[in-house]
Design a protein around this motif. Structure first.
Motif, PDB file in Angstrom:
ATOM      1  N   UNK A  75       0.842  -1.202   0.000  1.00 20.14           N
ATOM      2  CA  UNK A  75       0.000   0.000   0.000  1.00 20.14           C
ATOM      3  C   UNK A  75       0.877   1.252   0.000  1.00 20.14           C
ATOM      4  N   UNK A  76       2.011   1.208   0.685  1.00 19.68           N
ATOM      5  CA  UNK A  76       2.937   2.351   0.672  1.00 19.68           C
ATOM      6  C   UNK A  76       3.407   2.660  -0.747  1.00 19.68           C
ATOM      7  N   UNK A  77       3.726   1.601  -1.499  1.00 15.73           N
ATOM      8  CA  UNK A  77       4.158   1.807  -2.891  1.00 15.73           C
ATOM      9  C   UNK A  77       3.016   2.397  -3.709  1.00 15.73           C
ATOM     10  N   UNK A  78       1.815   1.803  -3.550  1.00 14.39           N
ATOM     11  CA  UNK A  78       0.670   2.245  -4.336  1.00 14.39           C
ATOM     12  C   UNK A  78       0.203   3.644  -3.960  1.00 14.39           C
ATOM     13  N   UNK A  79       0.472   4.047  -2.728  1.00 16.97           N
ATOM     14  CA  UNK A  79       0.024   5.366  -2.278  1.00 16.97           C
ATOM     15  C   UNK A  79       1.118   6.419  -2.424  1.00 16.97           C
ATOM     16  N   UNK A  80       2.189   6.268  -1.682  1.00 17.45           N
ATOM     17  CA  UNK A  80       3.201   7.322  -1.619  1.00 17.45           C
ATOM     18  C   UNK A  80       4.160   7.283  -2.812  1.00 17.45           C
ATOM     19  N   UNK A  81       4.446   6.082  -3.333  1.00 16.82           N
ATOM     20  CA  UNK A  81       5.255   6.006  -4.538  1.00 16.82           C
ATOM     21  C   UNK A  81       4.550   6.638  -5.726  1.00 16.82           C
ATOM     22  N   UNK A  82       3.245   6.365  -5.847  1.00 16.91           N
ATOM     23  CA  UNK A  82       2.472   6.938  -6.947  1.00 16.91           C
ATOM     24  C   UNK A  82       2.347   8.452  -6.793  1.00 16.91           C
ATOM     25  N   UNK A  83       2.123   8.940  -5.556  1.00 17.34           N
ATOM     26  CA  UNK A  83       2.016  10.380  -5.333  1.00 17.34           C
ATOM     27  C   UNK A  83       3.328  11.092  -5.671  1.00 17.34           C
ATOM     28  N   UNK A  84       4.442  10.464  -5.358  1.00 15.77           N
ATOM     29  CA  UNK A  84       5.735  11.053  -5.705  1.00 15.77           C
ATOM     30  C   UNK A  84       5.915  11.102  -7.219  1.00 15.77           C
ATOM     31  N   UNK A  85       5.591   9.993  -7.880  1.00 21.16           N
ATOM     32  CA  UNK A  85       5.826   9.912  -9.315  1.00 21.16           C
ATOM     33  C   UNK A  85       4.891  10.823 -10.099  1.00 21.16           C
ATOM     34  N   UNK A  86       3.687  11.034  -9.579  1.00 22.85           N
ATOM     35  CA  UNK A  86       2.741  11.922 -10.249  1.00 22.85           C
ATOM     36  C   UNK A  86       2.871  13.365  -9.791  1.00 22.85           C
ATOM     37  N   UNK A  87       3.605  13.603  -8.694  1.00 22.49           N
ATOM     38  CA  UNK A  87       3.756  14.948  -8.159  1.00 22.49           C
ATOM     39  C   UNK A  87       5.111  15.549  -8.470  1.00 22.49           C
ATOM     40  N   UNK A  88       6.051  15.525  -7.504  1.00 24.71           N
ATOM     41  CA  UNK A  88       7.371  16.139  -7.740  1.00 24.71           C
ATOM     42  C   UNK A  88       8.131  15.539  -8.911  1.00 24.71           C
ATOM     43  N   UNK A  89       7.877  14.264  -9.224  1.00 30.74           N
ATOM     44  CA  UNK A  89       8.596  13.610 -10.324  1.00 30.74           C
ATOM     45  C   UNK A  89       7.750  13.503 -11.582  1.00 30.74           C
TER      46      UNK A  89
END
Length: 283
Positions: A75-89
């Protein structure tokens, strides 16, 4: 409401690949297809038996057997990894890939210290992602199990406290936070303090992303591989670093008109032709 297939298709490429790879690795373990200690990080096997170099990579994909801990990390990958990749990255796919590679290399270096060693470092890499997200979104409001609401900056510490309560090992989380802070310091804090930004994504990472044609990379120093299945979007550059620029038909017409106007102007009285572009005073 989106279907599971629609949700899967909406995931950014790097988080999707890593999450699916971790899920498949754990599924293969559940089916008994391999012995987990054959992929565990062992520097002795790596450096004394060079045919086992895969241990340096595969150990980052095993989050453990199916369990609540495995579900939380996924869930951490699906939540925070996705938010990072769609946000700052966003539009910086190669930079995100380089962040994960740098995190893995940092964890491998720390794992060489005996009391920091852990056989499987996937949990540490996921914790690094959470830490970087917490620094990028420090004021985001996060609810933990609907009981406690806190700011994003304190999220890694909250997960650390939960692991302490549940009796899990804290060292994988701690070294993940160290790797995340090291990356954030080199890419954000140090340049903001006036230091020179030297932590650039290597060219080979850009080439890797361009070759697979996944994601988007603005100002990429390489061109997309034409054999890749997905368009590599963004600006186009030659391999030698010079930006390639193709004139549109409208630009060519304007250039031709400018040259024609310049040619029709009489030369100056001193006998030397004015060879620059010609413009009317009214323009």
């Amino acid at each position: 409401m989106s279907t599971p297939a629609q949700y899967y298709e909406s995931l950014p490429p790097v988080s999707k690949f890593y999450g699916v790879a971790c899920l498949m690795t754990t599924s293969a373990l559940y089916l008994g297809l391999y012995d987990p200690w054959n992929i565990a990080l062992s520097y002795e096997d790596v450096f004394k038996r060079f045919q086992q170099v895969w241990r340096l990579i595969i150990n980052f994909f095993l989050l453990g057997p199916f369990s609540p801990s495995f579900a939380i990390h996924l869930i951490m990958i699906a939540r925070y990894g996705v938010l990072l990749e769609k946000g700052p990255f966003d539009k910086r796919t190669a930079d995100y890939v380089w962040m994960l590679i740098f995190g893995a290399l940092s964890l491998l270096v720390m794992g060489a210290i005996p009391f920091l060693w852990t056989p499987f470092m996937a949990g540490s890499l996921v914790f690094m992602i959470v830490y970087v997200w917490s620094r990028e979104f420090p004021n985001a409001q996060i609810s933990i199990y609907g009981i406690v609401t806190l700011k994003g900056f304190y999220l890694p510490w909250a997960f650390l406290a939960l692991d302490l309560i549940f009796g899990s090992r804290l060292m994988p989380d701690i070294i993940g936070m160290i790797a995340g802070h090291l990356y954030y310091f080199l890419t954000v804090l140090h340049p903001l303090a006036g230091g020179k930004y030297v932590f650039k994504t290597p060219l080979w990472v850009h080439k890797l992303v361009a070759y697979w044609g996944k994601g988007i990379q603005v100002n990429s120093p390489v061109q997309r591989d034409p054999s890749a299945g997905v368009a590599f979007q963004g600006r186009s550059f030659r391999l030698n670093g010079n930006r390639t620029r193709t004139s549109t038909p409208s630009e060519q017409e304007r250039q031709a008109q400018a040259n024609s106007s310049a040619a029709s102007q009489p030369s100056s009285g001193d006998g030397v032709a004015f060879r620059g572009k010609s413009y009317r005073l009214s323009s």
